[in-house]
Structure formats: structure tokens, C-alpha cells
Design a protein around this motif. Structure first.
Motif, PDB file in Angstrom:
ATOM      1  N   LEU A 234      -4.367   5.174 -20.854  1.00 36.91           N
ATOM      2  CA  LEU A 234      -4.048   6.466 -21.453  1.00 36.91           C
ATOM      3  C   LEU A 234      -5.289   7.103 -22.079  1.00 36.91           C
ATOM      4  CD1 LEU A 234      -1.830   8.529 -22.300  1.00 36.91           C
ATOM      5  CD2 LEU A 234      -1.698   7.261 -24.456  1.00 36.91           C
ATOM      6  N   GLU A 235      -6.031   6.336 -22.846  1.00 36.42           N
ATOM      7  CA  GLU A 235      -7.216   6.874 -23.512  1.00 36.42           C
ATOM      8  C   GLU A 235      -8.260   7.329 -22.500  1.00 36.42           C
ATOM      9  OE1 GLU A 235      -8.071   3.513 -25.952  1.00 36.42           O
ATOM     10  OE2 GLU A 235      -6.812   4.217 -27.632  1.00 36.42           O
ATOM     11  N   GLU A 236      -8.408   6.580 -21.419  1.00 33.17           N
ATOM     12  CA  GLU A 236      -9.358   6.966 -20.363  1.00 33.17           C
ATOM     13  C   GLU A 236      -8.973   8.307 -19.754  1.00 33.17           C
ATOM     14  OE1 GLU A 236     -10.959   5.349 -15.994  1.00 33.17           O
ATOM     15  OE2 GLU A 236      -9.521   4.163 -17.153  1.00 33.17           O
ATOM     16  N   GLU A 237      -7.702   8.496 -19.474  1.00 34.20           N
ATOM     17  CA  GLU A 237      -7.266   9.729 -18.831  1.00 34.20           C
ATOM     18  C   GLU A 237      -7.291  10.925 -19.776  1.00 34.20           C
ATOM     19  OE1 GLU A 237      -6.926   9.979 -15.606  1.00 34.20           O
ATOM     20  OE2 GLU A 237      -7.428   7.840 -15.552  1.00 34.20           O
ATOM     21  N   MET A 238      -6.938  10.707 -21.020  1.00 42.86           N
ATOM     22  CA  MET A 238      -6.893  11.828 -21.956  1.00 42.86           C
ATOM     23  C   MET A 238      -8.286  12.332 -22.327  1.00 42.86           C
ATOM     24  SD  MET A 238      -3.794  12.669 -22.070  1.00 42.86           S
ATOM     25  CE  MET A 238      -3.717  13.843 -23.427  1.00 42.86           C
ATOM     26  N   GLN A 239      -9.306  11.548 -22.079  1.00 42.54           N
ATOM     27  CA  GLN A 239     -10.681  12.056 -22.208  1.00 42.54           C
ATOM     28  C   GLN A 239     -10.926  13.164 -21.190  1.00 42.54           C
ATOM     29  OE1 GLN A 239     -13.480   8.786 -22.002  1.00 42.54           O
ATOM     30  NE2 GLN A 239     -12.510   7.709 -23.707  1.00 42.54           N
ATOM     31  N   LYS A 240     -10.325  13.017 -20.013  1.00 48.88           N
ATOM     32  CA  LYS A 240     -10.436  14.058 -18.985  1.00 48.88           C
ATOM     33  C   LYS A 240      -9.725  15.329 -19.442  1.00 48.88           C
ATOM     34  CE  LYS A 240     -10.301  10.516 -15.333  1.00 48.88           C
ATOM     35  NZ  LYS A 240      -9.523  10.017 -14.171  1.00 48.88           N
ATOM     36  N   MET A 241      -8.554  15.174 -20.034  1.00 52.99           N
ATOM     37  CA  MET A 241      -7.839  16.333 -20.561  1.00 52.99           C
ATOM     38  C   MET A 241      -8.674  17.031 -21.629  1.00 52.99           C
ATOM     39  SD  MET A 241      -5.167  18.324 -20.668  1.00 52.99           S
ATOM     40  CE  MET A 241      -3.754  17.525 -19.879  1.00 52.99           C
ATOM     41  N   ASP A 242      -9.287  16.267 -22.497  1.00 47.83           N
ATOM     42  CA  ASP A 242     -10.154  16.821 -23.544  1.00 47.83           C
ATOM     43  C   ASP A 242     -11.248  17.686 -22.924  1.00 47.83           C
ATOM     44  OD1 ASP A 242     -11.484  17.316 -25.920  1.00 47.83           O
ATOM     45  OD2 ASP A 242     -12.213  15.268 -26.164  1.00 47.83           O
ATOM     46  N   ALA A 243     -11.901  17.175 -21.882  1.00 49.29           N
ATOM     47  CA  ALA A 243     -12.987  17.910 -21.223  1.00 49.29           C
ATOM     48  C   ALA A 243     -12.477  19.205 -20.590  1.00 49.29           C
ATOM     49  CB  ALA A 243     -13.649  17.027 -20.172  1.00 49.29           C
ATOM     50  N   VAL A 244     -11.314  19.149 -19.981  1.00 47.55           N
ATOM     51  CA  VAL A 244     -10.774  20.346 -19.331  1.00 47.55           C
ATOM     52  C   VAL A 244     -10.347  21.374 -20.379  1.00 47.55           C
ATOM     53  CG1 VAL A 244      -8.872  21.225 -17.916  1.00 47.55           C
ATOM     54  CG2 VAL A 244     -10.143  19.192 -17.191  1.00 47.55           C
TER      55      VAL A 244
END
Length: 442
Positions: A423-433
Motif C-alpha cells: 500500500l505504501e509503495e503504491e500511494m507514493q505514486k498517487m502522491d506524485a500524480v
């Protein structure tokens, strides 16, 4: 031509894709899937952060579910709903035992839409009344009856619709013009307006109030405490059936087996689908209270489907329910859901484009706005002429974070087996977007 190119060409040539203009589609061509991931033929790994259509609750490649389907297929694949078969009987018993103690039987359907259609038919047969109340920010399916039950823009192509369907407003506190002092004040306001509307429509004509317990694709709108209890009280006062649509929120999505459990209510009818088989086969159903079920002991039940309780699907359902219980999936949802909530609150604090975040278990939405002070949505309701939300989904896709949007909402609803690390790995991508959205649109 590669295998991937051949599949894509054939798919675009012969298949029509739902909810899309067909001329510019560019689908991922999937080769395999496992856990929370799927891969294309070029070896790219995509993370399924919406559980496909919020139905793959137990993720991809679950061997126990697949084995149950195979075992049933080796015995027989189909027998008429009039014939008693083990998988159908076992699953019905299991679901009744998951529901509150006022429930007695299950009517199986093919999916969520026909579950809702049959639920309102049962309510009408039982009460002898015709009017059905449902909410504007709701989606209950796209078939004709379920589409009329639906409140959001996907109902428009069905209009003028079936007489007797009445819409009311969701407890959408974030976008309400009134600023409530407390959750109780908000609940009291929405319940009192609903009661007033029912009186204007004549309570003796109202068969049922149908609600997604938690509004799903239309923004994961979580009712304020006291709201569902207030609706239950209205139903009791006027003899109206309370139908909870748990198609999306049910089977562990919120950290409980059914979302209505968070508020301690007992509906009269409950519709379900999606997480009952987690997409491995198609199945839906209606949980029916004992009181209503007993009515049909000597009254004709005018409901029927060729594939009601399909043995293969019921076998998958039995395996899914066993997996939820034996692997303590609800515990994982509660644990990882807290991590998701913390991440979402941090995103709300950090990004000007994030007006609100709403979450319960592993069911969440990020509401995008043009201005946090005015709460003006990034795109207006029912329209996005510049394709803003599609462009945001495209940016996520570039990072192999796969989900979907609806109105001005980004849905985050990963498989319930996801780990904190994933989850933390993927939500870093959301943060960037979201940083890209801040720069592009704010």
C-alpha cells in the motif's frame, strides 16, 4: 504481428467496451495476474488499486477459489435452480449466518443489478405498494429496473423511466451548503428531510427505501452516525422495507462483513454480489428477512432466473467465504485500512487539489477540487468536457497504478489482501500524480 497486438486488434474490432467512446480505446492486454498485480505481454506489472471493479476482494490467482470451481466442474457444471445442489445450499446457509438474526433465506441472482431488481420486486410483492425511494448519488446497475433505481447520470439514457421511482439526496456533508455543528445534527437534518419527502409522496404508497449503505463509486460517501438508524426508524414507522445495497461495500470491504454492521441496524433486504465470489465467477443475491421469506410460503414469488445460484458460482462463493474467515481477512482490512487513512489525511494536508478524503476499511475516495475554500469540484457534476479526470487516470496508469475515477473522485479500493508495504509503495505514486494535478490545474 505480436500476440499482444493481435489480441488488441481483435478486441477492438469485435468487442464493445462499456462506458466508453469506442474510437480511441487503448486497453492493456493482460497475459497473467497474481495477488494484487497483473502483467501485460511486454512484462509490465500493473497494480490493481481498484480491485478491478471493486469486486476482486481476495486478489488475483487465489488457488483455493480456483480449486473449488474445478471440483464442482468435475461433478457437474449446471443444474436447474429447482434442483437442490450442495454448493447452492451451503452458500445460502453461510450467507444467512453472516447476516443479522432477522434473516432467513437467500435468492440468488447473476450480479448486483439483477439482485437490486429482484429486491425491489420482492418489496413490492410483500407490501403491495409501488413507489421506491433511492438516492441521487447512487449506482445500482444499468439494466432497466436497476438503472431507474440509479440516481447518477448513468440513468439518463433510460429516461423517461418507470413510474414510481423517487429520488432523494445523499448525506453528502462535505458539499452541503449547511455547515453542521456535529454528526448528529447532520444525521437529523437528512433524516428529517427524507421523512418529509415520504409524507409528500404518501407513505402508504412507498414499498422500499434503497440505499448503498456507503455510496460507492459516487464518492465513498459515509453516512453520519445516526443517519441509518434514522432511516430504519422511518421504515418502521410507515411499514416501508429498508433495502441495503451491499454490492460494493459488502464482504469485508469496510472491515466488517457488511457495511451496515458499523451502525448496528437490521435491514429487511440486503443485496450483494462482487465480493461474494470476488470476480472468479458471476453471482449476486438478495438476503431476505425471515418475516418476508415466510410471506412467500403461501404467496407466489414471481422471481426467477435461469442461472440463479449457478453451481460453479456457488462453489466459488463457498470458497470465498471460507477464505475470508480462515485467513482473517477482516483483520487485515482493519489494520491496513488505518494505514490508508493516515496516508490519505497526509495527502489532503499536502495537496491543494485534494478537498476531502473519505475512507473506511479499504474503501476510499479522494475528492479533487479547484479551491479548498469554496470546495468547487475540479470537474462539474455530470460533465468533464476537457477530459481532466481521464488525464489524471492516464498519469496514474503511466506509473502502473490502476484505478478509475467518477465525477471528481479518484477511487482507492485495493484487494483486501494488500500488505502495508504494498500500500505504501503504491500511494507514493498517487502522491506524485497529485503533485502533477496541483501544478497542472490549480
Amino acid at each position: 504481428m505480436s500476440i499482444s497486438e493481435e489480441i488488441k486488434k481483435k478486441s477492438l474490432r469485435y468487442s464493445i467496451q462499456s462506458w466508453s467512446k469506442q474510437g480511441n480505446l487503448n486497453p492493456v492486454v493482460a497475459e497473467k495476474s497474481d495477488n494484487i498485480y497483473y502483467w501485460d505481454y511486454e512484462g509490465n506489472r500493473y497494480t490493481d488499486m481498484s480491485s478491478q471493479l471493486v469486486n476482486m476482494n481476495l486478489g488475483h490467482g487465489n488457488r483455493e477459489i480456483a480449486a473449488a470451481i474445478k471440483k464442482q466442474a468435475d461433478e457437474f457444471c449446471f443444474l436447474s435452480p429447482a434442483i437442490a445442489v450442495k454448493s447452492r445450499a451451503d452458500l445460502a446457509e453461510m450467507i444467512v449466518k453472516l447476516l443479522p438474526d432477522n434473516f432467513g433465506k437467500i435468492f440468488f441472482t447473476n450480479a448486483g443489478a439483477d439482485a437490486n431488481e429482484n429486491a425491489i420486486k420482492i418489496a413490492r410483492l410483500y407490501t403491495g405498494r409501488k413507489k421506491i425511494f433511492s438516492r441521487y448519488r447512487s449506482y445500482h446497475g444499468s439494466s432497466f429496473g436497476a438503472g431507474n433505481l440509479t440516481g447518477e447520470p448513468r440513468r439518463y439514457p433510460l429516461e423517461p423511466g418507470i413510474p414510481g421511482f423517487v429520488k432523494f439526496f445523499d448525506p453528502y456533508v462535505y458539499q452541503e451548503k449547511i455547515k453542521f455543528a456535529s454528526s448528529k445534527e447532520a444525521a437529523d437534518f437528512y433524516v428529517s428531510k427524507l421523512r418529509e419527502q415520504i409524507i409528500y409522496e404518501n407513505p402508504n404508497d412507498v414499498a422500499a427505501i434503497v440505499m448503498e449503505t456507503i455510496t460507492g463509486s459516487n464518492g465513498v460517501i459515509i453516512p453520519p452516525d445516526g443517519y441509518l438508524q434514522g432511516v430504519r426508524a422511518i421504515c418502521d414507522e410507515f411499514g416501508i422495507m429498508m433495502i441495503c445495497d451491499e454490492v460494493m461495500a459488502g464482504f469485508g470491504r469496510t472491515g466488517k462483513m457488511f457495511a451496515f454492521e458499523h451502525w448496528g441496524i437490521k435491514p429487511d433486504l440486503v443485496t450483494f454480489a462482487k465480493g461474494v465470489t470476488c470476480g472468479y465467477t458471476q453471482l449476486g443475491g438478495v438476503g431476505i428477512s425471515s418475516r418476508i421469506a415466510e410471506y412467500f410460503d403461501d404467496h407466489f414469488l414471481s422471481c426467477g432466473l435461469t442461472y440463479s445460484g449457478h453451481p460453479l458460482s456457488c462453489a466459488a462463493g463457498v470458497a470465498c467465504v471460507q477464505y475470508y474467515q480462515e485467513h482473517h481477512v477482516l483483520d487485515n482490512v482493519q489494520k491496513v485500512g488505518k494505514v490508508l487513512g493516515t496516508i490519505l489525511e497526509n495527502l489532503k494536508e499536502k495537496h491543494p487539489c485534494v478537498g476531502d478524503v473519505r475512507y473506511i476499511g479499504l474503501f476510499s475516495a479522494i475528492e479533487l477540487v479547484k479551491d479548498k475554500m469554496t470546495r468547487k469540484p475540479l470537474v462539474d457534476y455530470g460533465t468533464d468536457p476537457k477530459g481532466i479526470m481521464a488525464s489524471i487516470i492516464g498519469q496514474l496508469k503511466k506509473k502502473f497504478f490502476m484505478t478509475y475515477s467518477h465525477e471528481n473522485m479518484l477511487l482507492v479500493a485495493p484487494p483486501l489482501i494488500i500488505t502495508e508495504v504494498q500500500l505504501e509503495e503504491e500511494m507514493q505514486k498517487m502522491d506524485a500524480v497529485l503533485s502533477w494535478v496541483d501544478a497542472q490545474y490549480m
